[in-house]
Scaffold this motif. Sequence first.
Motif, PDB file in Angstrom:
ATOM      1  N   SER A   1       0.844  -1.194   0.000  1.00 53.43           N
ATOM      2  CA  SER A   1       0.000   0.000   0.000  1.00 53.43           C
ATOM      3  C   SER A   1       0.881   1.247   0.000  1.00 53.43           C
ATOM      4  CB  SER A   1      -0.917   0.018   1.232  1.00 53.43           C
ATOM      5  OG  SER A   1      -1.827  -1.056   1.193  1.00 53.43           O
ATOM      6  N   PHE A   2       0.600   2.154  -0.930  1.00 56.59           N
ATOM      7  CA  PHE A   2       1.371   3.389  -1.057  1.00 56.59           C
ATOM      8  C   PHE A   2       0.403   4.563  -1.172  1.00 56.59           C
ATOM      9  CE2 PHE A   2       3.845  -0.108  -2.684  1.00 56.59           C
ATOM     10  CZ  PHE A   2       5.051   0.039  -2.000  1.00 56.59           C
ATOM     11  N   TYR A   3       0.692   5.608  -0.408  1.00 60.21           N
ATOM     12  CA  TYR A   3      -0.229   6.723  -0.275  1.00 60.21           C
ATOM     13  C   TYR A   3       0.483   8.069  -0.408  1.00 60.21           C
ATOM     14  CZ  TYR A   3      -3.294   3.287   2.016  1.00 60.21           C
ATOM     15  OH  TYR A   3      -4.064   2.185   2.304  1.00 60.21           O
ATOM     16  N   ILE A   4      -0.320   9.068  -0.703  1.00 57.87           N
ATOM     17  CA  ILE A   4       0.044  10.438  -0.392  1.00 57.87           C
ATOM     18  C   ILE A   4      -0.649  10.788   0.911  1.00 57.87           C
ATOM     19  CG2 ILE A   4      -0.194  12.852  -1.064  1.00 57.87           C
ATOM     20  CD1 ILE A   4       1.944  11.382  -2.618  1.00 57.87           C
ATOM     21  N   ALA A   5       0.125  11.121   1.922  1.00 57.07           N
ATOM     22  CA  ALA A   5      -0.418  11.587   3.196  1.00 57.07           C
ATOM     23  C   ALA A   5      -0.618  13.098   3.104  1.00 57.07           C
ATOM     24  CB  ALA A   5       0.529  11.254   4.339  1.00 57.07           C
ATOM     25  N   ILE A   6      -1.767  13.570   3.532  1.00 51.54           N
ATOM     26  CA  ILE A   6      -2.114  14.989   3.446  1.00 51.54           C
ATOM     27  C   ILE A   6      -2.361  15.493   4.862  1.00 51.54           C
ATOM     28  CG2 ILE A   6      -3.674  16.687   2.436  1.00 51.54           C
ATOM     29  CD1 ILE A   6      -4.373  14.538   0.310  1.00 51.54           C
ATOM     30  N   PHE A   7      -1.590  16.499   5.259  1.00 50.24           N
ATOM     31  CA  PHE A   7      -1.638  17.020   6.619  1.00 50.24           C
ATOM     32  C   PHE A   7      -2.367  18.363   6.639  1.00 50.24           C
ATOM     33  CE2 PHE A   7       2.030  14.256   6.402  1.00 50.24           C
ATOM     34  CZ  PHE A   7       2.021  13.585   7.615  1.00 50.24           C
ATOM     35  N   ASP A   8      -3.404  18.430   7.445  1.00 49.99           N
ATOM     36  CA  ASP A   8      -4.084  19.699   7.704  1.00 49.99           C
ATOM     37  C   ASP A   8      -3.265  20.420   8.776  1.00 49.99           C
ATOM     38  OD1 ASP A   8      -5.739  21.800   8.227  1.00 49.99           O
ATOM     39  OD2 ASP A   8      -7.562  20.607   8.439  1.00 49.99           O
ATOM     40  N   VAL A   9      -2.237  21.117   8.322  1.00 49.69           N
ATOM     41  CA  VAL A   9      -1.197  21.582   9.246  1.00 49.69           C
ATOM     42  C   VAL A   9      -1.681  22.672  10.196  1.00 49.69           C
ATOM     43  CG1 VAL A   9       0.760  20.875   7.847  1.00 49.69           C
ATOM     44  CG2 VAL A   9      -0.306  23.076   7.393  1.00 49.69           C
ATOM     45  N   ASP A  10      -2.756  23.365   9.866  1.00 51.02           N
ATOM     46  CA  ASP A  10      -3.276  24.364  10.806  1.00 51.02           C
ATOM     47  C   ASP A  10      -3.795  23.698  12.078  1.00 51.02           C
ATOM     48  OD1 ASP A  10      -2.696  26.460   9.108  1.00 51.02           O
ATOM     49  OD2 ASP A  10      -4.718  26.561   8.251  1.00 51.02           O
ATOM     50  N   ARG A  11      -4.126  22.416  11.995  1.00 55.30           N
ATOM     51  CA  ARG A  11      -4.612  21.681  13.169  1.00 55.30           C
ATOM     52  C   ARG A  11      -3.478  21.130  14.025  1.00 55.30           C
ATOM     53  NH1 ARG A  11     -10.074  19.415  12.712  1.00 55.30           N
ATOM     54  NH2 ARG A  11     -11.095  20.245  10.852  1.00 55.30           N
ATOM     55  N   ILE A  12      -2.250  21.191  13.516  1.00 53.10           N
ATOM     56  CA  ILE A  12      -1.111  20.667  14.290  1.00 53.10           C
ATOM     57  C   ILE A  12      -0.679  21.744  15.274  1.00 53.10           C
ATOM     58  CG2 ILE A  12       1.210  19.689  14.189  1.00 53.10           C
ATOM     59  CD1 ILE A  12       0.618  18.788  11.349  1.00 53.10           C
TER      60      ILE A  12
ATOM     61  N   THR B   1      -5.086  12.739   6.324  1.00 55.89           N
ATOM     62  CA  THR B   1      -5.851  11.890   5.414  1.00 55.89           C
ATOM     63  C   THR B   1      -4.879  11.274   4.425  1.00 55.89           C
ATOM     64  OG1 THR B   1      -6.341  13.793   4.003  1.00 55.89           O
ATOM     65  CG2 THR B   1      -8.023  13.162   5.627  1.00 55.89           C
ATOM     66  N   ALA B   2      -5.334  10.280   3.680  1.00 54.67           N
ATOM     67  CA  ALA B   2      -4.438   9.583   2.767  1.00 54.67           C
ATOM     68  C   ALA B   2      -5.179   9.222   1.487  1.00 54.67           C
ATOM     69  CB  ALA B   2      -3.880   8.314   3.418  1.00 54.67           C
ATOM     70  N   VAL B   3      -4.437   9.265   0.372  1.00 53.96           N
ATOM     71  CA  VAL B   3      -4.960   8.887  -0.940  1.00 53.96           C
ATOM     72  C   VAL B   3      -4.074   7.777  -1.502  1.00 53.96           C
ATOM     73  CG1 VAL B   3      -5.416   9.660  -3.306  1.00 53.96           C
ATOM     74  CG2 VAL B   3      -5.940  11.166  -1.372  1.00 53.96           C
ATOM     75  N   TYR B   4      -4.702   6.707  -1.914  1.00 58.54           N
ATOM     76  CA  TYR B   4      -4.027   5.494  -2.402  1.00 58.54           C
ATOM     77  C   TYR B   4      -3.571   5.693  -3.849  1.00 58.54           C
ATOM     78  CZ  TYR B   4      -3.952   0.363  -3.443  1.00 58.54           C
ATOM     79  OH  TYR B   4      -3.637  -0.922  -3.797  1.00 58.54           O
TER      80      TYR B   4
END
Length: 376
Positions: free
Chosen positions: A107-118, A132-135
């Motif tokens: 399984s390989f993804y692009i991980a997407i970070f909502d960085v304002d929430r960090i 979130t992640a997209v395959y």
Amino acid sequence: MRVAHILFAALTASVLLSLPAHAADRPSRLPTEVYGGAWPAGHVQGIAIDQKKGYMYFSFTNLLVKTDLAGKPIGSVTGFTGHLGDLDFNSRDGRVYGSLEYKAAKSFYIAIFDVDRITSLDMNAETSDVVTAVYLKDVVDDYSADMNGDGVFDGDTAATPDHRYGCSGIDGVAFGPAFGKRGGADKLTVAYGIYANADRQDNDYQVILQYDIRQWRKYERPLTQADPHTSGPEKSDGKYFVRTGNTTYGVQNLEYDGFTGNWFMAAYKGIKPTFPNYSFFMIDGAKRPVQGPIEGQPQAEQGATLSLVRRGLHDDATDVWGWEYGGQYGLASLDDGRYYVSQQGTVVEDGVTKQTALAQLHRWTGQAPAPFERVE
């Protein structure tokens, strides 16, 4: 008039490539160094910067760290059981995108970070609602390809004829225009990891995918590492090949540079004696892809090939151009002739070995063997 425009664009690109160092030495409030901290994690894999808000992001293999530009930790995301690699900041939606691998699960993804929430340390990647992640089905198909037809998937190893093009997954991630164009909607651009294997001839290309992500929200799912999801596009919007010779795990860091209009690729050196085994390459962003043979494949194959910029070091035997330089641990273009390049290190604190990252400001020179110099 069209010919004149083309000639002007070519001349402009040539001038940008040959600018002396001081031409990129513009006044700036950006620090010459940003310390990413010391963490009990894997080594630093990539960096990204949000100049407008004043944050830098560091990937430490299984940990994402957010700092301000003074190096003060703002937050972190933990709990990754896969390999978090290269990062890039998407100025259009204000989020950070990174490559994420789960090789055992194919399984390989692009991980997407909502960085304002960090906003705090040790936020969990699965439960904190920041990832979130997209395959990426293209990558899975090439990684798991049974090239010798024995019906057996040999797994995460270079010592096999399996894995189409020698694909070991993904690493380099960057946003930039379609190849051969300047301007227009940015594409999410993803580079394969490539196993080092000197005994096969079909692994001498960097393989690069481009995606139009404007409709990707429909694919995004929370990260579920124990039960990986398969929500993603059926295929990329473009698959491209650039011949560099085999490298060790492919493009570690990929970056589009708005200053030169080209694409930077930082890699670990390859092991094939027939190639120069450079560690840094540059794709000519002004040249459109050309349909041509993908050499060395078990069966004759055509594909969209990209051109290397004909500058730096040159190997006559293979016609490969490149440089001897770092950037494998993190590279971020400021699009004005300046770049942050991350250095990797370790420290021991209270008996615990921790990984460190130091992003240092550089300027473009284009000189060989190294095309950058430090900004002190």
